[in-house]
Design an enzyme around this catalytic site. Structure first.
Site, mmCIF file in Angstrom:
data_model
loop_
_atom_site.group_PDB
_atom_site.id
_atom_site.type_symbol
_atom_site.label_atom_id
_atom_site.label_comp_id
_atom_site.label_asym_id
_atom_site.label_seq_id
_atom_site.Cartn_x
_atom_site.Cartn_y
_atom_site.Cartn_z
ATOM 1 N N ASP A 109 0.758 -1.117 -0.010
ATOM 2 C CA ASP A 109 -0.349 0.326 0.380
ATOM 3 C C ASP A 109 1.094 0.774 0.154
ATOM 4 O O ASP A 109 1.480 2.161 0.661
ATOM 5 C CB ASP A 109 -1.137 0.057 0.833
ATOM 6 C CG ASP A 109 -1.780 -0.974 0.983
ATOM 7 O OD1 ASP A 109 -1.581 -2.089 0.540
ATOM 8 O OD2 ASP A 109 -2.714 -0.689 1.918
ATOM 9 N N LYS A 141 -6.839 3.777 -3.267
ATOM 10 C CA LYS A 141 -6.705 3.287 -2.025
ATOM 11 C C LYS A 141 -7.010 4.669 -1.219
ATOM 12 O O LYS A 141 -6.604 6.076 -1.705
ATOM 13 C CB LYS A 141 -5.769 3.200 -0.942
ATOM 14 C CG LYS A 141 -6.145 2.481 0.394
ATOM 15 C CD LYS A 141 -5.179 1.868 0.517
ATOM 16 C CE LYS A 141 -4.426 2.073 2.785
ATOM 17 N NZ LYS A 141 -4.089 1.846 3.772
ATOM 18 N N LYS A 196 -9.433 0.416 -1.892
ATOM 19 C CA LYS A 196 -10.029 -0.093 -1.025
ATOM 20 C C LYS A 196 -10.734 1.469 0.022
ATOM 21 O O LYS A 196 -9.760 2.256 -0.347
ATOM 22 C CB LYS A 196 -8.551 -0.389 -0.830
ATOM 23 C CG LYS A 196 -7.801 -0.323 1.476
ATOM 24 C CD LYS A 196 -6.614 -0.877 1.362
ATOM 25 C CE LYS A 196 -6.668 -1.413 3.190
ATOM 26 N NZ LYS A 196 -5.261 -1.799 3.139
#
Length: 225
Positions: free
Chosen positions: A89, A151, A185
């Site tokens: 991430d 995300k 996400k």
């Protein structure tokens, strides 16, 4: 709704100890969460603990500010992959995004993508700092650079995920790369089952939260991430 398969059970605090990571991994395995998300220093421990449980190990890159060079992020991501991370991430170059320098944003993401071609790459655009137009550009840059997920947030900024931002990102993804099946996400502020279900309804397929146990137990929690 069974929320467990959506959850990246997260512990990214500076004060996290090996014992805390052990508890995190035990909870993830017990409840059947999709992944744990830990800082790079704990990737090897989490991988060893989770073993054949089926729970993935995610870690962060350029976190939480995004203010590393592309080469530095690439090395960090590669070392995490070598330690056993299944997913990375990464935080975008937020300053470049605010300046409208989308070529730099995209090049930064692409450097990490090239460093970890086998890992799932989630690109954190930190929506709390961006206008809607900037969110659209950042989402497009992530998709074009090869991200598997876009995300919303680090959970360390001034705000977290909202259903409105998730829907905006889903709209951009559908317009620019419908064949890629890039996912979303939602992270930061997913505190109740109702919050989680709203994010999923808006288009999220993964939820980053430090309160996963409370979510699957049907309880509210005070988790900041």
């Amino acid at each position: 709704m069974n929320l467990a398969p959506y959850i990246d059970h997260t512990l990214l605090k500076a004060t996290a100890t090996p014992a805390d990571i052990q508890t995190l991994c035990q909870e993830a395995a017990t409840h059947g969460f999709y992944a744990v998300c830990v800082n790079p220093a704990y990737v090897a421990q989490a991988k060893a603990m989770l073993g054949e449980s089926g729970v993935k190990v995610a870690t962060v890159c350029g976190f939480p500010l995004g203010a590393l060079t592309p080469d530095q992020k690439a090395v960090e991501a590669r070392l995490s992959a070598e330690a056993g991370a299944d997913e990375i991430d990464m935080v975008i170059h937020i300053g470049a995004a605010l300046a409208g320098d989308w070529d730099t944003v995209e090049a930064d993401i692409r450097a990490v993508r090239q460093a970890v071609p086998e890992q799932v790459l989630k690109v954190i655009i930190e929506t709390c700092y961006l206008s809607d137009d900037q969110k659209r550009h950042a989402t497009r840059a992530a998709v074009q650079a090869g991200a598997d997920f876009v995300k919303t947030s680090t959970g360390f900024g001034t705000g977290g995920a909202t259903p409105q931002d998730v829907a905006l990102m889903a709209e951009v993804i559908a317009a620019c790369a419908p064949e890629r099946q890039v996912q979303i996400k939602a992270a930061g502020g997913v505190r109740t089952p109702a919050d989680a279900e709203a994010m999923i309804a808006a288009g999220a397929t993964r939820l980053g939260t430090s309160g996963g146990v409370g979510l699957v137990s049907g309880q509210s929690n005070g988790a900041g991430y």
